[in-house]
Scaffold this active site. Structure first.
Site, PDB file in Angstrom:
ATOM      1  N   GLU A 304       1.039  -1.455   0.057  1.00  7.37           N
ATOM      2  CA  GLU A 304      -0.157   0.063  -0.191  1.00  7.37           C
ATOM      3  C   GLU A 304       1.086   1.002   0.467  1.00  7.37           C
ATOM      4  O   GLU A 304       0.367   2.341   0.789  1.00  7.37           O
ATOM      5  CB  GLU A 304      -0.831   0.238   1.261  1.00  7.37           C
ATOM      6  CG  GLU A 304      -0.241  -0.114   2.522  1.00  7.37           C
ATOM      7  CD  GLU A 304       0.032  -1.294   3.053  1.00  7.37           C
ATOM      8  OE1 GLU A 304       0.314  -2.439   2.232  1.00  7.37           O
ATOM      9  OE2 GLU A 304       0.111  -1.280   4.706  1.00  7.37           O
ATOM     10  N   HIS A 328      -8.149  -4.327  -1.074  1.00  6.23           N
ATOM     11  CA  HIS A 328      -7.011  -4.099  -0.091  1.00  6.23           C
ATOM     12  C   HIS A 328      -6.458  -2.819   0.672  1.00  6.23           C
ATOM     13  O   HIS A 328      -6.603  -2.262   1.505  1.00  6.23           O
ATOM     14  CB  HIS A 328      -7.006  -5.665  -0.113  1.00  6.23           C
ATOM     15  CG  HIS A 328      -5.772  -6.541   1.202  1.00  6.23           C
ATOM     16  ND1 HIS A 328      -5.933  -6.335   2.737  1.00  6.23           N
ATOM     17  CD2 HIS A 328      -4.443  -5.460   2.310  1.00  6.23           C
ATOM     18  CE1 HIS A 328      -5.273  -6.686   3.201  1.00  6.23           C
ATOM     19  NE2 HIS A 328      -4.269  -5.625   2.666  1.00  6.23           N
ATOM     20  N   GLU A 329      -5.289  -2.949  -0.546  1.00  8.67           N
ATOM     21  CA  GLU A 329      -4.497  -1.925  -0.610  1.00  8.67           C
ATOM     22  C   GLU A 329      -5.056  -0.649  -0.498  1.00  8.67           C
ATOM     23  O   GLU A 329      -3.831   0.517   0.014  1.00  8.67           O
ATOM     24  CB  GLU A 329      -3.497  -2.296  -2.415  1.00  8.67           C
ATOM     25  CG  GLU A 329      -2.560  -4.070  -2.099  1.00  8.67           C
ATOM     26  CD  GLU A 329      -2.018  -4.129  -0.867  1.00  8.67           C
ATOM     27  OE1 GLU A 329      -1.921  -2.872   0.213  1.00  8.67           O
ATOM     28  OE2 GLU A 329      -1.941  -5.177  -0.658  1.00  8.67           O
ATOM     29  N   HIS A 332      -5.828   0.612   2.853  1.00  9.24           N
ATOM     30  CA  HIS A 332      -5.022   0.722   3.878  1.00  9.24           C
ATOM     31  C   HIS A 332      -4.547   2.278   3.501  1.00  9.24           C
ATOM     32  O   HIS A 332      -3.786   3.097   4.243  1.00  9.24           O
ATOM     33  CB  HIS A 332      -3.783  -0.238   3.155  1.00  9.24           C
ATOM     34  CG  HIS A 332      -3.150  -0.958   3.728  1.00  9.24           C
ATOM     35  ND1 HIS A 332      -3.350  -1.188   5.502  1.00  9.24           N
ATOM     36  CD2 HIS A 332      -2.591  -2.597   2.780  1.00  9.24           C
ATOM     37  CE1 HIS A 332      -3.147  -2.837   5.368  1.00  9.24           C
ATOM     38  NE2 HIS A 332      -2.647  -3.091   4.669  1.00  9.24           N
ATOM     39  N   GLU A 351      -3.247  -4.174   9.152  1.00  6.84           N
ATOM     40  CA  GLU A 351      -4.158  -5.711   8.404  1.00  6.84           C
ATOM     41  C   GLU A 351      -5.196  -6.178   8.709  1.00  6.84           C
ATOM     42  O   GLU A 351      -6.004  -6.201   7.766  1.00  6.84           O
ATOM     43  CB  GLU A 351      -2.997  -6.863   8.453  1.00  6.84           C
ATOM     44  CG  GLU A 351      -1.146  -5.469   8.142  1.00  6.84           C
ATOM     45  CD  GLU A 351      -2.025  -5.257   6.654  1.00  6.84           C
ATOM     46  OE1 GLU A 351      -2.301  -5.452   5.947  1.00  6.84           O
ATOM     47  OE2 GLU A 351      -0.687  -4.922   6.051  1.00  6.84           O
ATOM     48  N   ASP A 409       8.261 -10.023  10.598  1.00  2.10           N
ATOM     49  CA  ASP A 409       7.428 -10.578  10.439  1.00  2.10           C
ATOM     50  C   ASP A 409       7.259 -11.875  10.618  1.00  2.10           C
ATOM     51  O   ASP A 409       6.278 -11.934  10.134  1.00  2.10           O
ATOM     52  CB  ASP A 409       8.302 -10.776   8.397  1.00  2.10           C
ATOM     53  CG  ASP A 409       8.511  -9.038   7.944  1.00  2.10           C
ATOM     54  OD1 ASP A 409       8.148  -8.337   8.287  1.00  2.10           O
ATOM     55  OD2 ASP A 409       9.590  -9.576   6.927  1.00  2.10           O
ATOM     56  N   TYR A 417      -4.763 -10.653   9.975  1.00  4.24           N
ATOM     57  CA  TYR A 417      -5.609 -10.344   9.047  1.00  4.24           C
ATOM     58  C   TYR A 417      -6.481 -10.681   9.210  1.00  4.24           C
ATOM     59  O   TYR A 417      -7.536 -10.430   9.653  1.00  4.24           O
ATOM     60  CB  TYR A 417      -4.905 -11.052   7.690  1.00  4.24           C
ATOM     61  CG  TYR A 417      -3.987 -10.890   7.194  1.00  4.24           C
ATOM     62  CD1 TYR A 417      -2.510 -10.840   7.663  1.00  4.24           C
ATOM     63  CD2 TYR A 417      -4.173  -9.771   6.031  1.00  4.24           C
ATOM     64  CE1 TYR A 417      -1.408 -10.122   6.821  1.00  4.24           C
ATOM     65  CE2 TYR A 417      -2.999  -8.687   4.894  1.00  4.24           C
ATOM     66  CZ  TYR A 417      -2.041  -9.486   5.944  1.00  4.24           C
ATOM     67  OH  TYR A 417      -0.330  -8.862   5.430  1.00  4.24           O
TER      68      TYR A 417
HETATM   69  N1  BES Z   1       0.825  -4.075   3.849  1.00  9.21           N
HETATM   70  C1  BES Z   1       0.567  -5.529   3.434  1.00  9.21           C
HETATM   71  C2  BES Z   1       2.019  -6.690   2.755  1.00  9.21           C
HETATM   72  C3  BES Z   1       3.334  -6.648   3.795  1.00  9.21           C
HETATM   73  C4  BES Z   1       3.167  -7.135   5.188  1.00  9.21           C
HETATM   74  C5  BES Z   1       4.150  -6.439   3.451  1.00  9.21           C
HETATM   75  C6  BES Z   1       3.611  -6.763   6.186  1.00  9.21           C
HETATM   76  C7  BES Z   1       5.603  -6.822   4.976  1.00  9.21           C
HETATM   77  C8  BES Z   1       5.004  -6.509   5.719  1.00  9.21           C
HETATM   78  C9  BES Z   1      -0.484  -5.813   2.005  1.00  9.21           C
HETATM   79  O1  BES Z   1      -1.555  -5.248   2.174  1.00  9.21           O
HETATM   80  C10 BES Z   1      -1.060  -6.803   2.101  1.00  9.21           C
HETATM   81  O2  BES Z   1      -1.406  -7.573   2.961  1.00  9.21           O
HETATM   82  N2  BES Z   1      -0.589  -7.686   0.741  1.00  9.21           N
HETATM   83  C11 BES Z   1      -1.163  -8.960   0.811  1.00  9.21           C
HETATM   84  C12 BES Z   1      -2.476  -8.727  -0.392  1.00  9.21           C
HETATM   85  C13 BES Z   1      -3.887  -9.481   0.292  1.00  9.21           C
HETATM   86  C14 BES Z   1      -3.870  -9.833   1.859  1.00  9.21           C
HETATM   87  C15 BES Z   1      -4.800  -8.537  -0.124  1.00  9.21           C
HETATM   88  C16 BES Z   1      -0.064  -9.830   0.216  1.00  9.21           C
HETATM   89  O3  BES Z   1       0.571  -8.948  -0.288  1.00  9.21           O
HETATM   90  O4  BES Z   1      -1.048 -10.818  -0.351  1.00  9.21           O
HETATM   91 ZN    ZN Z   2      -2.173  -5.562   3.319  1.00  9.00          ZN
END
Ligand code: BES
Ligand code: ZN
Length: 642
Positions: A304, A328-329, A332, A351, A409, A417
């Site tokens: 995002e 989703h993005e 954010h 999330e 992470d 989520y």
């Molecule tokens: N912000 C996240 C990606 C992220 C989280 C990167 C933590 C690094 C550390 C992004 O918004 C996300 O949640 N992406 C998901 C999308 C989905 C849940 C629709 C993905 O990449 O799978």
């Molecule tokens: Zn996300």
């Protein structure tokens, strides 16, 4: 400047912006920084940053950088505006492998600095001595060679095969590998950048483009400005052979030329999504909403980055069936980018809220049935995450998580989520949609451009929604949801009707029936995913072959479907799917896809591990450092030194 002159300058700026092909909004407020204060409460203390922002902090970052593909390095100057307690003697920044040449103050006077010892998770602190009136720090530096936010792609790793490519992925704590700042989500700064790239490449960043690119010898020079204060993990860059296509009044997409048509087609509903999100949560405060579809090594589905969502090409299904990713993005832009988790312990605030909002946007655009199906898939994912965390008593199944001694992470699971989203669905059900929507909108208004914590959210909920209603307070079990493990018993159950037909088909197949191709072809993507995920995990080869024949799974054009099939194939040790599996693992590097597959293979010593050991060395150069950091732990023998 007189106020009249200032008004004339502002009008001219608006005019210039309006004349650009890809206009950027005028900065919402020019002039002095309006960085949000850093929270002083104990729960807002970030254990993943060396900074001590309550003593001295960064409020603005100005980058002047050149991108060097041959050296795989970004270098130049970062000039930081700081705010400090009058008696502060030093300021601490984060870094990971940065090579710093010099630090000076606003007058160009050199400042003493030292680099501390490396920590595998956190990198190294940079401590800079402050004079009595130091207000700015000019840091001359080069980014780390490898292992951080930046991924350098060879021409061969791009769609066009002719130009190199660079992109960054800062979340959660990797931006310290190319920007010397306080890399903590609780510290916000406005920022600007001047970026030099070799012609004919184009640079985009998570900010407004300022003017048209300039040419300087063999380079093109791009300028960007983010007037709103943001967390450091939201500063992002991509450089490549990029083209832009407008999608409407305030949105558009960047990607390599050969992908532009497919990307624009898939993203056609973007403007409608922005409208739906605004209806729920109030005005979109960032000006434009552009996106970039990256090469297949991008490690996430989406990221995002403000004003410029980064996307995997694996969401391009040709039928918009995976665009909940955009919902989703986009969501954010409120949950995460306006109101930001102050520390990674409260990642669920980013999330979980976003996952909840994503499905509300999906409901608005595609109807309640589709949304209910995605909620039901989410509940399955939540329950799986509880099991993977160690069960309903395990500490890692808490929303507010303890990450002491670990990388942030580690908290990147469906607890944040899906348990997070389930928490909000429970509150919605308890108070009614209208009241909850009004509350959420007011939450974003009260916390726009601010860091937030779990405790702050619960206090805000109590003050503005519960308002002393004791019966409601008892029904909500707020503290249990946020601070205790497992799923409280007031969670809203999945709508059993959402997948009635699919679940009947699973039962029929499990009872020995033949797969029904006509039915499969009539289903949407979520229904297909539900079927694949509900099938028994260890199927005999003959039954797997029947499925593959009936549904063409090994060649499915929808990457989520192909992934679900390959997961089943690995669990069932289905040899005929191995070529498709190898192809999948060596042509894209999305963490969500490659990590579970390679982990499952590596854990199956008798069948899967040799496959993983064969594939990983070939696949590894495609994967982003944040993915290889995790996968190297499987000891498949491809990592340097393993
Ligand atoms: N912000 C996240 C990606 C992220 C989280 C990167 C933590 C690094 C550390 C992004 O918004 C996300 O949640 N992406 C998901 C999308 C989905 C849940 C629709 C993905 O990449 O799978
Ligand atoms: Zn996300």
């Amino acid at each position: 400047m007189t106020s009249l002159l200032r008004a004339a300058a502002a009008a001219a700026a608006v005019l210039i912006a309006a004349c650009q092909a890809n206009p950027s909004p005028p900065p919402s407020e020019a002039g002095a920084s309006k960085a949000a204060p850093v929270l002083a409460s104990e729960d807002a203390k970030d254990i993943h940053s060396y900074a001590r922002p309550l003593e001295a902090r960064v409020t603005h970052v100005a980058l002047d950088l050149a991108v060097d593909f041959a050296a795989k390095s970004i270098g130049g100057t970062a000039t930081l505006d700081i705010e400090r307690k009058p008696d502060a003697k030093e300021i601490v920044l984060d870094s990971r492998g940065l090579r710093i040449a010099a630090v000076a103050d606003q007058a160009g006077k050199p400042l003493q600095w030292k680099m501390g010892a490396n920590d595998a998770n956190l990198g190294e602190p940079v401590t800079i001595s402050l004079g009595p009136d130091t207000r700015k720090l000019a840091i001359r530096y080069q980014s780390a060679a490898e292992g951080g936010a930046l991924q350098w792609l060879t021409p061969q790793q791009t769609a066009g095969k002719r130009h190199p490519y660079l992109f960054s992925q800062g979340q959660s704590i990797d931006n310290r590998s190319w920007i010397p700042t306080q890399d903590s989500p609780g510290v916000r700064q406005s920022w600007e950048a001047t970026i030099r790239v070799p012609a004919p490449l184009t640079a985009v960043m998570s900010a407004a483009a300022v003017g048209e690119p300039d040419t300087d010898g063999a380079n093109r020079v791009f300028k960007f400005r983010m007037a709103n204060p943001v967390a450091s993990y939201l500063i992002a860059i991509a450089v490549g052979d990029l083209q832009f296509r407008s999608l409407g009044a305030r949105s558009g997409v960047w990607t390599e030329p050969s992908m532009l048509d497919a990307a624009a087609r898939e993203l056609a509903d973007t403007e409608k999504m922005i409208d739906a999100a605004e209806k729920l949560y109030g005005p979109y405060r960032w000006g434009r909403y552009d996106m970039i579809v990256l090469p297949p090594s991008f490690p996430f589905g989406g990221m995002e980055n403000p004003m410029m969502t980064f996307l995997t090409p694996t969401f391009l299904a040709g039928d918009k069936s995976l665009v909940s990713l955009i919902a989703h993005e986009l969501a954010h832009s409120w949950s995460g980018n306006l109101a930001t988790n102050a520390t990674w312990a409260d990642f669920w605030l980013n999330e979980g809220m976003t996952t909840y909002a994503e499905r509300r946007i999906v409901e608005e655009l595609y109807g309640p049935k589709v949304a209910a199906q995605q909620v039901a898939l989410g509940i399955d994912a939540q329950n799986k995450a509880v099991t993977e965390a160690g069960g309903p008593a395990a500490p890692d199944s808490r929303l507010h998580i303890d990450l002491a001694g670990r990388h942030p992470d580690d908290g990147l699971t469906d607890i944040a989520y899906e348990k997070g989203a389930a928490f909000l669905r429970m509150v919605e059900a308890a108070v009614g949609r209208e009241r909850f929507d009004a509350y959420m909108r007011s939450w974003f208004d009260r916390h726009a451009f601010q860091p937030v914590t779990s405790a702050l959210f619960l206090a805000d909920l109590r003050k503005n929604l519960v308002k002393g209603d004791e019966a409601l307070e008892a029904r909500l079990k707020l503290d249990e949801w946020v601070y205790r493990p497992g799923i409280p018993d007031n969670a809203v159950a999945a709508d059993l009707k959402a997948f009635a037909a699919v679940d009947a088909a699973v039962a029929a197949f499990s009872g020995g029936g033949a797969p029904d191709a006509a039915q499969w072809n009539a289903w949407n993507t979520d229904e297909r995913l539900r079927l694949l995920n509900k099938l028994p995990r260890k199927l005999p080869a003959a039954r797997m072959a029947e499925l593959d024949r009936a549904f063409s799974l090994s060649t499915a054009g929808n990457m989520e479907v192909r992934f679900a099939w390959l997961e089943l194939a690995v669990a069932s040790r289905f040899d005929p799917a191995v070529p498709a599996l190898e192809q999948f693992l060596t042509t894209q590097g999305r963490r969500k896809f490659v990590r579970p597959l390679l982990t499952a293979l590596a854990e199956d010593a008798g069948w899967g591990r040799p496959i993983a050991a064969r594939v990983y060395p070939t696949a590894r150069p495609l994967y982003h450092p944040m993915v290889t950091r995790e996968l190297d732990e499987l000891k498949l023998g491809a990592a340097p030194g393993s």
